[in-house]
Every structure is written in structure tokens, then in C-alpha cells.
Design a protein around this motif. Structure first.
Motif, mmCIF file in Angstrom:
data_model
loop_
_atom_site.group_PDB
_atom_site.id
_atom_site.type_symbol
_atom_site.label_atom_id
_atom_site.label_comp_id
_atom_site.label_asym_id
_atom_site.label_seq_id
_atom_site.Cartn_x
_atom_site.Cartn_y
_atom_site.Cartn_z
ATOM 1 N N PHE A 74 47.967 90.595 52.295
ATOM 2 C CA PHE A 74 48.256 90.585 53.746
ATOM 3 C C PHE A 74 47.757 91.878 54.412
ATOM 4 O O PHE A 74 48.417 92.442 55.280
ATOM 5 C CB PHE A 74 49.757 90.403 54.006
ATOM 6 C CG PHE A 74 50.323 89.200 53.306
ATOM 7 C CD1 PHE A 74 50.015 87.927 53.763
ATOM 8 C CD2 PHE A 74 51.127 89.349 52.180
ATOM 9 C CE1 PHE A 74 50.518 86.817 53.107
ATOM 10 C CE2 PHE A 74 51.630 88.246 51.521
ATOM 11 C CZ PHE A 74 51.320 86.976 51.978
ATOM 12 N N ALA A 75 46.601 92.365 53.947
ATOM 13 C CA ALA A 75 46.082 93.627 54.477
ATOM 14 C C ALA A 75 44.747 93.443 55.184
ATOM 15 O O ALA A 75 43.978 94.390 55.302
ATOM 16 C CB ALA A 75 45.930 94.637 53.336
ATOM 17 N N ASN A 76 44.477 92.215 55.623
ATOM 18 C CA ASN A 76 43.213 92.002 56.355
ATOM 19 C C ASN A 76 43.433 91.580 57.794
ATOM 20 O O ASN A 76 42.572 91.007 58.422
ATOM 21 C CB ASN A 76 42.329 90.985 55.620
ATOM 22 C CG ASN A 76 42.840 89.576 55.750
ATOM 23 O OD1 ASN A 76 44.040 89.389 55.969
ATOM 24 N ND2 ASN A 76 41.966 88.599 55.631
ATOM 25 N N ALA A 130 43.762 97.016 56.331
ATOM 26 C CA ALA A 130 42.959 97.864 55.430
ATOM 27 C C ALA A 130 41.494 97.441 55.408
ATOM 28 O O ALA A 130 40.644 98.182 54.906
ATOM 29 C CB ALA A 130 43.542 97.805 54.024
ATOM 30 N N ALA A 131 41.225 96.233 55.947
ATOM 31 C CA ALA A 131 39.843 95.731 55.917
ATOM 32 C C ALA A 131 39.060 96.129 57.163
ATOM 33 O O ALA A 131 37.837 96.008 57.193
ATOM 34 C CB ALA A 131 39.858 94.208 55.789
ATOM 35 N N LEU A 132 39.778 96.625 58.172
ATOM 36 C CA LEU A 132 39.135 96.901 59.465
ATOM 37 C C LEU A 132 37.961 97.884 59.341
ATOM 38 O O LEU A 132 36.830 97.589 59.757
ATOM 39 C CB LEU A 132 40.199 97.468 60.423
ATOM 40 C CG LEU A 132 39.690 97.922 61.792
ATOM 41 C CD1 LEU A 132 39.446 96.727 62.687
ATOM 42 C CD2 LEU A 132 40.700 98.856 62.444
ATOM 43 N N ASN A 167 48.736 100.936 51.655
ATOM 44 C CA ASN A 167 48.889 100.915 50.194
ATOM 45 C C ASN A 167 48.252 99.697 49.528
ATOM 46 O O ASN A 167 48.578 99.370 48.385
ATOM 47 C CB ASN A 167 50.355 101.019 49.774
ATOM 48 C CG ASN A 167 50.876 102.427 49.974
ATOM 49 O OD1 ASN A 167 50.120 103.402 49.858
ATOM 50 N ND2 ASN A 167 52.140 102.546 50.298
ATOM 51 N N ALA A 168 47.409 99.007 50.254
ATOM 52 C CA ALA A 168 46.708 97.855 49.653
ATOM 53 C C ALA A 168 45.590 98.369 48.740
ATOM 54 O O ALA A 168 45.052 99.454 48.977
ATOM 55 C CB ALA A 168 46.116 97.003 50.768
#
Lengths: 187, 496
Positions: free
Chosen positions: A35-37, A45-47, B188-189
Motif C-alpha cells: 500500500f505504498a504506491n 514511496a513510488a512517487l 518504511n516500504a
């Protein structure tokens, strides 16, 4: 630009595109699973990697354009471009060229052999340990690069390996790879 | 703040370990600089793993001394063999070699070393004065300004790349992308770790740098051949008399040092530009009618050597004060400082003033040691030129492997090093500059942190970078520089 050079340059650009594609693939799979995109700039975190991937694609396209523009318009092949049209006037002029070519291929072969030897050294370093692998690898390197007689190459290889081991193991207290035989300096 | 920095740093630097290791660094730096093909960057890379076993200021002292010594060492081979040991010494051979041919090799080397040392000290004084001031100014900056500055560092390096601006941008972006591998500090990913625990904290910078620079350089050296060639080097004697010779050129010395410091402080400009500029200025103002540049003028050696060593001090100003490295060497120094646990930039001056002061002392002392070690051990450095490449290459390969392994006792790091060695070879073969990769990796986390923080602060997305006057000005200058470079490139092409 020669044809082989253009192919090599294009392959690098393709590798860059592949890298950018990997960023998008990871964003859609691994980062999505975490759930980091999505979300705001803190959660997503994908930005930033995606922004860089877009930039890489844009730069790759620009470079590709440059490659295409730089390619010889008459489509000369590599061989044609490298072969001078003017015949050498004397025999003496051809000899140094031949020598250079032979030297280039010899040093090129040496570089390939040294690279293979280096990979082999990395492969055996952990299982054999530093104190077996390093002197052997250094001896092989010295021999390959032209140290003669072989006894000299062997002595220098052993001394070099021991000096480096003394520096790292004794002074810096680093545990170098011990290998199957658990070899270390008796200190 | 300046005096406070100096005073607090003195207690950290003036220890036996720090002084001895700074001297050792200076000695090693000159040796590595003397050897053609190697240079301060290679010295820094090879000794970087050792630095992590030392206290911070001692480690930085050793690395800075390598940087200083390496920047000067190239002059020896330029003067004696007409082969600059480093690109920095390319301008030195213009008058250094003719001096040697006129039987004044000892004087030329003595002048080069003393001019480097004095130039370095002058550059250091500017560093001590301006870095804290710049850091104080930068304290007023917010994330958008920091992001703009980090981008400036990267763009400058790419723009001045001899291999082409777009290629410079590509390798710089590659560096920024490589820096995203590992655990994301905000969420923290795990990013691009492919379930490999070795990648959780990303690629180790030392493994990357050793691979990109040291391994690829060794392959190139083997390809160049002449592995068994032993150069014919004349015996020389250098004395402290050279300081007297140098004083005759004091105006040239101070002027060239200031030129060097100025160019050093501009990210991307570097020592080569400063040395040639100082040479051109000195040539236009000779000491007297007898001084003919290009035929063994002492002023030529003084100008180039004082400029390229003063450049080291200049390059450290943006590195320490703004966290914007001026070139690959200062990027590695900045990486070392980060790995030692200190954040370069205003934070360093706010929270670790003693470390900043210790670095200043280390820099000044390195230049003083450079003078004495360089002059007294000159015959040793000259004899180093006789070492054949067939001994040198395996030695550097072994140091690269064991140095990289020693960082975390990790075989994985060795494979990372090998992988980046291959990438380095391919990029160099195709004329891609590799310095921006390293600068990208080092500036990557700073860029990302400030980029994402800026977006959080912003009400209208990326427009925040244009809404804030300082950030907008910095970015506008960057855009203008890129456009100007592109236009002049197109014009040159049309003209040819």
C-alpha cells in the motif's frame, strides 16, 4: 558514428528503458502490495522513483535522437569506415599499424582474461578463504600481466596478500573470509 | 561562529592519531597522485573502507589529506615525464616539463609542491571564512530550496561533462534512481529489494564507487597496455630553497589561489578549469621580460599548482555548507561524512560544530604536511614512477576487494562491486560520464527527502518550487544554464 557503436549505444538506451519499466512494474506489484504506491508524498514511496523513471525515459528518447542524428548518413558499415581509402605509401608505414592492431587485440584479450580471473577470485574467496584464494589469484594476475620469472610472481603475490591481511586483520581487526579450512593469521 | 568553529575543532583534531593519519593520508595521496592514471579520487576510494574504523575527525583528516596530496602528486609525473599523473596537472606540464628539460627538474617539483601547499592553505582560509557564513545563510532555507540546491549540484556536474550533457543527465538520474533502492525512510516500504535482505538498506556506496571507478579503471589500464614499461626517470634533489623561489611569485600565487578557490566553489567547474584559467591570467602578466611562458617559466608552475590545490578548499565550501559536492572527489568525501554519521550542510554547523572545525584543521594541516612531506620525500615519490603497471593493477584489485568486503563482512557487497564495475566499463566505453552516478547516489536521499517534504508543505503540488523566490531563482538559473549549454552546442555543431 559506426554501426557497432550505434548498436551499443542503442542497447544502453534500451537498458535504461528496461530499468524505467522495472520501476513501474515494482510500483504496480511490490509497492502496491505494501500500500505504498498511492496517497500523499509521505505515504507514496513510488512517487519519486516514478518521477525519475519518466525523466530517464525522456532523456533516453533524447539520447536516441542524438544517436540517430549522429549515425553516418551514407550508411557505411563498420568495416568500411575503419578501412582507410588511401593506400599506405611504403611497407614501413603498414608495419606499425599492424603492430598496433595486434597489440590492441592482445591487450583486449588480456583485459577479458583478467576480468574472468577476477570473477573466479570472487567465486572462490568465500569457500576457500582469503589466505588460500588471494595469493593464488594474485599469482595468476601477476603471471597474466607479465611478471617474470614465475618465482618472482609467486613471492610478490604471497607478500602482497600477507601485507594486506596484516593491515586488515591485525590493525583494523577485520575478519577476512576464513573459508572451509578456517584459515586466519595466528595472532 | 567562525572562531567558535575553529576553537571547538582544535580539541578534536589535535590528537596523535589524527595528526599521524593526516600525515599518512598526505603521503599516500601524493603517491597515488604521482602514478599516471590514478588520482585523488582513486586514493579516496581505496582508503574509504579504512576510514570507517577510525574516529570521525581522524577519518576525515586522512581522507582530506589524500585529496590534497593526490591533487598535488600529479605534478611530479607531469614535470618529469610530460604525462600528468592526474588531469589536474595537465596545465603544469606546459612549463614544468620545459623546466625539467632545462635541468631544473628539482626546482620545478619544489615549486609545484610549495605552490600547492600555500595555495591549499589560502583556499583553506577562504573555506574557514565562507563555509560557516554560507551555512548560516542556508539555515533560512526550507525543503524547496534544499531540493533546488541538490538539483543544481547534479546539473552542474552533468553540464560540464566532457562526454555530453544528456549523457551526464542520464548517469545522474541513474544515480538518483539507484539511491531509492532499500527501505523508504517515510513509509518504511521496501523498494526494489526483490525480497533480498542485503538490499534493505540499499547499495553500499563504497561498493558502488569502487566498482564504478576502481574496477573499470583497472580494466582500462590493462587495455591500454604498456604493463611492463618502466619509465626512465632522472634523479632529482628538492630543497626548502623552493619556498624562496615561490616568494618571488607571491602576487601570482595569491591571485591564482583565489582563482582556484573561486572555481572550486562552483559545482562542476573543478581543478582543471581553474588551473588553465590561472595559467592564462599569469601568462598575460609575466613577472619580468625574461619569463617566457611555455619555455620553463616558474610562474606557470606556480599558477597552475596553487590554483588546483586551492580548488580543493573551494570545492569543500558548498560540500560542507550546502551539502552540494563540487566534483566526484568531494562527493566521496561527503559520502564518507554521511556514513560516519554526520549530515553535511547547515546541520553540521548547527549540531556538530566541533566536527566542522576539526575538518577545517585537518584541511589546513594536510596542506602544511604536504609542503614538508612533499619536499623532504620528493626522491621517494619520484621513484614511485618506476613502479610498473603489472604490479600496480593486481595490488589495487586486491585492495578494492578486501576494502569492500571489510565494510560489512559481506560477500554480497563484492558482487555489487563487480556489477557496478561492469556498468562502469560499459559507460566509459560509450563515453558516459560516471561521476554524476556517484553524485546522484549521494545527493539522492537529500533530493528525495526535500522533494517529498516540499510537496507535503505545498498547497498546490509542484508549484511550490516556483512560488518560493529563492528556490525559483535557483531553478531558473539551472534552466538558463541548460538552455545556454544546449544553444552553444548547437551553434558549435552548425559552425563545424
Amino acid at each position: 558514428m559506426t554501426r557497432s557503436r550505434m548498436i551499443a549505444e542503442s542497447l544502453v538506451i534500451l537498458a535504461l528503458f528496461a530499468l524505467a519499466a522495472l520501476v513501474f512494474q515494482q510500483s504496480a506489484t511490490s509497492l502496491a502490495d505494501q500500500f505504498a504506491n498511492e496517497g500523499d508524498a509521505i505515504e507514496n514511496a513510488a512517487l519519486y522513483p516514478k518521477a525519475l523513471a519518466y525523466l530517464l525515459i525522456a532523456l533516453g528518447c533524447l539520447q536516441m535522437l542524438m544517436i540517430v542524428r549522429g549515425f553516418a548518413p551514407n550508411g557505411l558499415s563498420d568495416k568500411q569506415e575503419k578501412t582507410p581509402k588511401i593506400e599506405p605509401e611504403t611497407e614501413a608505414e603498414t608495419e606499425p599499424q599492424e603492430q598496433h592492431k595486434q597489440q590492441d587485440s592482445a591487450t583486449g584479450q588480456k583485459a577479458i582474461m583478467a576480468s574472468c580471473l577476477f570473477i573466479a577470485y570472487l567465486l572462490v574467496l568465500d569457500p576457500l578463504g582469503y589466505h588460500l584464494a588471494s595469493p593464488a589469484a594474485m599469482f595468476a594476475f601477476f603471471w597474466l600481466l607479465g611478471v617474470r620469472p614465475l618465482l618472482k610472481a609467486l613471492v610478490v603475490a604471497v607478500l602482497l596478500s600477507l601485507t594486506v591481511a596484516l593491515f586488515f586483520e591485525v590493525l583494523l581487526k577485520v575478519v577476512l573470509p576464513l573459508g572451509l579450512f578456517n584459515l586466519a593469521l595466528p595472532i | 561562529m567562525i572562531f567558535e568553529t575553529i576553537l571547538s575543532g582544535a580539541s578534536l583534531f589535535f590528537s596523535l592519531d589524527a595528526i599521524l593519519l593526516t600525515m599518512f593520508g598526505c603521503f599516500m595521496g601524493i603517491i597515488i597522485g604521482v602514478l599516471p592514471g590514478l588520482g585523488p579520487l582513486m586514493g579516496l576510494i581505496l582508503m574509504l573502507p579504512v576510514a570507517f574504523y577510525l574516529p570521525p575527525v581522524t577519518a576525515m583528516g586522512m581522507l582530506i589529506a589524500i585529496f590534497v596530496g593526490g591533487s598535488c602528486g600529479g605534478a611530479v609525473s607531469a614535470i618529469l615525464l610530460r604525462i600528468p599523473g592526474t588531469p589536474l596537472a595537465a596545465a603544469t606540464l606546459l612549463d614544468g616539463y620545459p623546466m625539467a628539460r632545462n635541468g631544473r627538474a628539482g626546482d620545478a617539483i619544489g615549486l609545484a609542491i610549495s605552490a600547492s601547499a600555500v595555495g591549499g592553505v589560502l583556499g583553506g582560509l577562504v573555506l574557514i571564512f565562507f563555509a560557516p557564513l554560507l551555512a548560516e545563510l542556508a539555515l533560512k532555507f526550507a525543503p524547496p530550496e534544499y531540493f533546488a540546491l541538490a538539483i543544481t549540484g547534479l546539473i552542474s556536474i552533468a553540464v560540464v561533462s566532457h562526454e555530453g550533457m544528456i549523457k551526464g543527465f542520464i548517469t545522474g538520474t541513474l544515480g538518483l534512481l539507484l539511491a531509492t533502492v532499500g527501505t523508504d525512510p517515510f513509509s518504511n516500504a521496501y523498494r526494489f529489494t526483490f525480497d533480498n535482505h542485503n538490499l534493505l538498506s540499499g547499495f553500499h556506496i563504497v561498493a558502488v564507487v569502487v566498482g564504478l571507478f576502481a574496477l573499470s579503471e583497472m580494466v582500462m589500464q590493462i587495455e591500454l597496455g604498456q604493463l611492463t614499461k618502466r619509465p626512465n626517470v632522472q634523479k632529482i634533489s628538492v630543497s626548502l630553497r623552493s619556498l624562496g623561489l615561490l616568494l618571488r611569485h607571491r602576487i601570482n600565487l595569491v591571485r591564482s589561489s583565489m582563482i582556484g578557490t573561486f572555481f572550486g566553489s562552483l559545482p562542476g567547474a573543478g581543478g582543471v578549469i581553474s588551473a588553465f584559467t590561472a595559467y592564462a591570467v599569469a601568462k598575460s602578466r609575466p613577472l619580468d621580460e625574461k619569463e617566457i611562458y611555455g619555455q620553463g617559466a616558474e610562474g606557470g608552475v606556480v599558477a597552475t599548482e596553487s590554483a588546483n590545490n586551492a580548488c580543493c578548499g573551494g570545492a569543500m565550501i558548498p560540500t560542507l555548507a550546502l551539502a552540494v559536492p563540487g566534483d566526484a572527489s568531494t562527493a566521496v568525501l561527503m559520502g564518507a561524512l554521511l556514513l560516519l554519521g554526520f549530515q553535511p550542510g547547515p546541520d553540521l554547523f548547527e549540531n556538530n560544530l566541533d566536527v566542522a572545525g576539526g575538518i577545517f584543521w585537518a584541511y589546513l594541516s594536510a596542506n602544511v604536511f604536504l609542503f614538508f612531506i612533499g619536499i623532504l620525500l620528493a626522491p621517494v615519490f619520484v621513484s614511485v614512477l618506476r613502479i610498473q603497471k603489472m604490479y600496480l593493477v593486481p595490488m589495487i584489485l586486491l585492495l578494492s576487494v578486501i576494502g569492500t568486503y571489510a565494510l560489512q563482512s559481506s560477500v554480497f557487497d563484492l558482487w555489487v562491486m563487480l556489477g557496478f564495475g561492469v556498468i562502469g566499463c560499459v559507460l566509459r566505453k560509450l563515453d558516459y560520464p560516471i561521476a554524476p552516478v556517484v553524485i546522484g547516489i549521494i545527493l539522492g536521499p537529500i533530493c528525495e527527502n526535500n522533494f517529498r517534504r516540499s510537496l507535503i508543505l505545498s498547497d498546490d503540488g509542484a508549484w511550490i518550487f516556483w512560488d518560493r523566490p529563492i528556490a525559483a531563482s535557483i531553478l531558473a538559473i539551472n534552466v538558463l544554464v541548460i538552455l545556454w549549454t544546449l544553444i552553444s552546442h548547437v551553434r558549435k555543431k552548425d559552425a563545424s
